[in-house]
Scaffold this active site. Structure first.
Site, PDB file in Angstrom:
ATOM      1  N   ASP A 240       0.814  -1.224   0.000  1.00  0.00           N
ATOM      2  CA  ASP A 240       0.000   0.000   0.000  1.00  0.00           C
ATOM      3  C   ASP A 240       0.842   1.266   0.000  1.00  0.00           C
ATOM      4  O   ASP A 240       0.412   2.310   0.502  1.00  0.00           O
ATOM      5  CB  ASP A 240      -0.967   0.040   1.208  1.00  0.00           C
ATOM      6  CG  ASP A 240      -1.786  -1.226   1.304  1.00  0.00           C
ATOM      7  OD1 ASP A 240      -2.250  -1.695   0.260  1.00  0.00           O
ATOM      8  OD2 ASP A 240      -1.955  -1.742   2.426  1.00  0.00           O
TER       9      ASP A 240
ATOM     10  N   HIS B  46      -4.039  -1.902  -6.199  1.00  0.00           N
ATOM     11  CA  HIS B  46      -3.331  -0.696  -6.644  1.00  0.00           C
ATOM     12  C   HIS B  46      -4.352   0.329  -7.110  1.00  0.00           C
ATOM     13  O   HIS B  46      -5.142   0.060  -8.000  1.00  0.00           O
ATOM     14  CB  HIS B  46      -2.375  -1.052  -7.795  1.00  0.00           C
ATOM     15  CG  HIS B  46      -1.308  -2.026  -7.380  1.00  0.00           C
ATOM     16  ND1 HIS B  46      -0.524  -2.708  -8.262  1.00  0.00           N
ATOM     17  CD2 HIS B  46      -0.910  -2.410  -6.148  1.00  0.00           C
ATOM     18  CE1 HIS B  46       0.324  -3.474  -7.583  1.00  0.00           C
ATOM     19  NE2 HIS B  46       0.102  -3.312  -6.302  1.00  0.00           N
TER      20      HIS B  46
HETATM   21  P1  IMP Z   1      -2.566 -12.811   2.202  1.00  0.00           P
HETATM   22  O1  IMP Z   1      -1.625 -12.200   1.209  1.00  0.00           O
HETATM   23  O2  IMP Z   1      -4.013 -12.628   1.840  1.00  0.00           O
HETATM   24  O3  IMP Z   1      -2.205 -14.233   2.512  1.00  0.00           O
HETATM   25  O4  IMP Z   1      -2.390 -12.000   3.577  1.00  0.00           O
HETATM   26  C1  IMP Z   1      -1.189 -12.076   4.336  1.00  0.00           C
HETATM   27  C2  IMP Z   1      -0.841 -10.727   4.941  1.00  0.00           C
HETATM   28  O5  IMP Z   1      -0.418  -9.856   3.905  1.00  0.00           O
HETATM   29  C3  IMP Z   1      -2.015 -10.010   5.623  1.00  0.00           C
HETATM   30  O6  IMP Z   1      -1.512  -9.239   6.698  1.00  0.00           O
HETATM   31  C4  IMP Z   1      -2.527  -9.081   4.532  1.00  0.00           C
HETATM   32  O7  IMP Z   1      -3.243  -7.993   5.056  1.00  0.00           O
HETATM   33  C5  IMP Z   1      -1.209  -8.661   3.905  1.00  0.00           C
HETATM   34  N1  IMP Z   1      -1.314  -8.229   2.509  1.00  0.00           N
HETATM   35  C6  IMP Z   1      -1.376  -9.001   1.410  1.00  0.00           C
HETATM   36  N2  IMP Z   1      -1.406  -8.236   0.306  1.00  0.00           N
HETATM   37  C7  IMP Z   1      -1.326  -6.955   0.707  1.00  0.00           C
HETATM   38  C8  IMP Z   1      -1.263  -5.703   0.016  1.00  0.00           C
HETATM   39  O8  IMP Z   1      -1.265  -5.613  -1.222  1.00  0.00           O
HETATM   40  N3  IMP Z   1      -1.193  -4.590   0.804  1.00  0.00           N
HETATM   41  C9  IMP Z   1      -1.135  -4.656   2.149  1.00  0.00           C
HETATM   42  N4  IMP Z   1      -1.173  -5.800   2.831  1.00  0.00           N
HETATM   43  C10 IMP Z   1      -1.277  -6.942   2.118  1.00  0.00           C
END
Ligand code: IMP
Length: 423
Positions: free
Chosen positions: A13, A41
């Protein structure tokens, strides 16, 4: 500079979408190499907001866009995203290629992730629940179903059948949930895949040919370095490698092709999901920043946790990504503070350290050591040159450069395309 990379240098982010959109204007090809629709994005074009989850942001600039082999793809999301863009007048047809080696996110991945997050209770990772982790687990366990399998109905039925039988056992016996119906999954996949079949190809060849011709290729990272499964704050990470080094495997290119690596870094810090965040702000101040910076997840709408800029985090990113430059985003959001603390080191068990510990228990004990910098208390949204910024804002940018040891190449001062400064 034929190959440029944009990676997130914090917890995702950082505003990578904006930075990619800026650079994509000059690119011939834009390539995503990892992650799935856990990414979000956001790009504003005038009053129109575009939120991308799977499709590279470069599509807005009319560029050929690639979804690389390192990605995990939810076909329903891909179709919907493409349809929504087309409905808003963005040309999609003929501009997308999807790697035949990318893996599919299937319904049982989402069910299993949800069940596991609930079972973990207070130890939940706080995932986006999009099935990302379980899809990568299957890839590594060699039971994944790949995009290329969509072209062969018999292979698809066999692979989904075998995987679904195994997953149903886990759903039933571990979580007490109903099994999945593999015939139904295959039928849905084939239906969803129909319009996408012409996009499927060996995307490594497309990228290679572009590079070999001297075309400009932009690699669009997703998430952020602190979410990297190897170098992030494990286990509070995503299941792929957002690092620049993962481009080689995820896009199928050799490392010698990568020319310029830019780390997107917010002028402060945010994260969503669980896990330590040393510079995290008390909720009253966090709320002020959240409202000013629109700090709500693009994918899940969750409130982002907020902290001051952490130079220990971004220095680690600079090291593990080999950053050549930083694109500093959201500098305008800091315009409301008389004093802006920057974390320059941590105190861990009575000692001052500047290397982020890889051990999560140690990281959780780190206390930030701050250096205060004077704020500029003004609106900088109209600045278009570095010299237009108030002296204290310029000092802030220069201090970040010194602390991280990487020059700042871009400063973003608002959400619109022209609200950027090239240094
Ligand atoms: P997952 O990628 O859904 O398995 O989530 C794993 C961790 O990564 C969690 O804390 C999500 O909130 C974080 N996360 C995954 N993708 C993003 C992103 O694009 N921005 C911010 N946090 C992310």
């Amino acid at each position: 500079m034929p190959a440029t990379v944009v990676v997130g240098s914090q917890w995702g982010d950082e505003g990578k979408g904006r930075v990619v959109d800026l650079l994509a204007a000059e690119a011939d090809l834009v390539v995503r190499y990892q992650g799935g629709n856990n990414a979000g994005h956001t790009v504003w074009v005038g009053e129109q907001r575009f939120a991308f989850h799977l499709i590279p942001t470069g599509i807005l600039r009319g560029k050929l866009c690639i979804l690389g082999a390192g990605m995990v793809i939810d076909l329903a999301v891909l179709r919907q995203e493409a349809a929504e863009l087309a409905a808003r007048g963005v040309a999609v047809e003929g501009r997308l290629r999807v790697s035949e080696n990318a893996h599919l996110i299937l319904p049982y991945h989402k069910l299993l992730e949800q069940a596991e997050e609930e079972r973990r209770g207070s130890k939940a990772i706080g995932t986006t629940r999009r099935g990302i982790g379980p899809a990568y687990e299957d890839k590594v366990a060699r039971r994944g179903v790949r995009v290329g399998d969509l072209r062969e109905p018999d292979t698809l039925a066999e692979k989904v059948g075998e995987a679904a039988a195994y997953k149903s056992l886990i759903l039933e016996r571990v979580y007490g949930l109903p099994p999945v119906d593999s015939a139904r999954i295959c039928q849905d996949l084939q239906e969803l895949a129909k319009p996408l079949l012409p996009w499927i190809c060996d995307t490594s060849r497309v990228v290679y040919d572009a590079l070999a011709k001297g075309q400009d290729v932009l690699f669009e990272g997703a998430h952020g370095t602190m979410l990297d499964v190897d170098w992030g704050t494990y286990p509070y990470v995503t299941s792929s490698n957002p690092l620049s080094g993962a481009i080689c495997a995820g896009a199928g290119v050799g490392p010698k092709w990568l020319d310029r690596i830019i780390g997107a870094a917010k002028a402060y810090t945010t994260r969503v999901g669980a896990g330590p965040l040393p510079t995290e702000l008390p909720e009253e101040v966090a709320k002020q920043m959240r409202d000013a910076g629109g700090e709500y997840g693009t994918t899940t709408g969750r409130e982002r946790r907020i902290g001051w800029f952490d130079a220990v985090v971004v220095s680690k990113s600079a090291r593990v990504n080999g950053l050549d430059a930083l694109a500093m985003t959201h500098l305008d959001v800091l315009g409301q503070f008389a004093e802006i603390p920057v974390c320059v080191a941590y105190e861990l068990d009575g000692e001052r350290i500047t290397d982020l510990p890889n051990d999560l228990r140690q990281f959780a004990r780190c206390e930030p050591i701050y250096e205060a910098s004077p704020g500029w208390e003004s609106d900088i949204a109209s600045a278009r040159r570095f010299a237009d910024l108030p002296a204290n804002a310029q000092r802030y940018v220069r201090r970040v450069e010194e602390l991280v040891g990487v020059r700042v190449s871009h400063v973003l001062v608002g959400r619109q395309r022209d609200q950027s400064i090239v240094l």
